[in-house]
Design an enzyme around this catalytic site. Sequence first.
Site, short mmCIF file in Angstrom:
data_model
loop_
_atom_site.label_atom_id
_atom_site.label_comp_id
_atom_site.label_asym_id
_atom_site.label_seq_id
_atom_site.Cartn_x
_atom_site.Cartn_y
_atom_site.Cartn_z
CG HIS A 148 -6.28 -5.50 1.74
ND1 HIS A 148 -5.73 -6.39 2.64
CD2 HIS A 148 -7.43 -5.05 2.29
CE1 HIS A 148 -6.50 -6.46 3.72
NE2 HIS A 148 -7.55 -5.68 3.53
CG ASP A 193 -2.63 -8.49 0.65
OD1 ASP A 193 -1.84 -8.77 1.58
OD2 ASP A 193 -3.67 -7.83 0.80
CG HIS A 248 -1.96 -1.05 1.23
ND1 HIS A 248 -2.83 -1.26 0.18
CD2 HIS A 248 -2.25 -2.01 2.16
CE1 HIS A 248 -3.62 -2.29 0.46
NE2 HIS A 248 -3.29 -2.77 1.65
CG ASP A 293 -4.58 -10.12 3.38
OD1 ASP A 293 -4.30 -10.57 2.26
OD2 ASP A 293 -4.37 -8.94 3.72
ZN LIG Z 1 -3.86 -7.30 2.71
#
Ligand SMILES: [Zn+2]
Length: 317
Positions: free
Chosen positions: A175, A173, A136, A254
């Site tokens: 995200h 991931d 991120h 995740d």
């Molecule tokens: Zn993540």
Amino acid sequence: MNKTGYFTHPDCRKHEMGAGHPECPERLDAIDDHFHATGLRDSLDRREADPASLADIELAHGRMHVAALRGLSDVLREEIEAGGPTHTQVDPDTSLNVHTWDAALRAAGAALAATDAVMAGELDNAFCAVRPPGHHACRDKAMGFCFFNNVAIAAKYALERHGLQRVAIIDFDVHHGNGTEDIVAGDERILMASFYQHPFYPVGGARSNAPNLVNVPVPAHTRGMDVREIVEMMWIHRLEAHAPQMIFISAGFDAHRSDDLGQMGLMEQDFVWITSRIMDVARRHAGGRIVSCLEGGYNLGALARSAEAHVRVLAGL
Ligand SMILES: [Zn+2]
């Protein structure tokens, strides 16, 4: 069997963001304990890396971002000595403690040392069990538990310092790797392929339609078989056409069905399958060269088992 590096460092444990934060030092303990208990650690070449140099960090980040984080860290140290708070918040989910700066340099340093060792042929591939995670972290902004974008820095390093012409970044991931996208969008030397739960964190981030991105949004509750189909239909032919000379993985776990920070339905065997498909591409185009860096994964049991499953494939076990 492959020579697989396992990079980690005690400094990466010292960074923490407050009691009860899911991105916690125990994540690295869970992985290390599980690698030990299952015997996997005996098959890996465990290494500690030097901190990354600021010049290398700045391959992916603006000089002002790097200087600002260092400044926050210095000010925090002074404030703590004066009896002030122990953390400096950079966004609602993300904060520095007095060890964050060193941990972030060690995390990026691991990705770079792994790249050097794989390029030199000392290792076939490597897994970096490091934190803070990176995907991120944008060129000029820390967010979402991330300060420096370990994988993007390493990808740029492979191009600039090792003279490669084409690399790939694969992000599984749950995200969206918005930071990686921010850094690599439009750089045709880098193909980025990912899937990510959408709509979900990070919300509202501008998404690029740059042609070097194959970032596929998927709805909550998507299961492994559907993800495998996306990988086959969307990623593989783009990766084959790009013919990367090295592959970097943002290895977030995740998307596991037991992970409460995401709502996807992957299992250990799905991480095995995805890793195997990445290995196929790496063997065909990149001499097998892969550097994988830990991103998310917050259910400690699922994280440890999934990381083991991923690294067993890398190690050819
Ligand atoms: Zn993540």
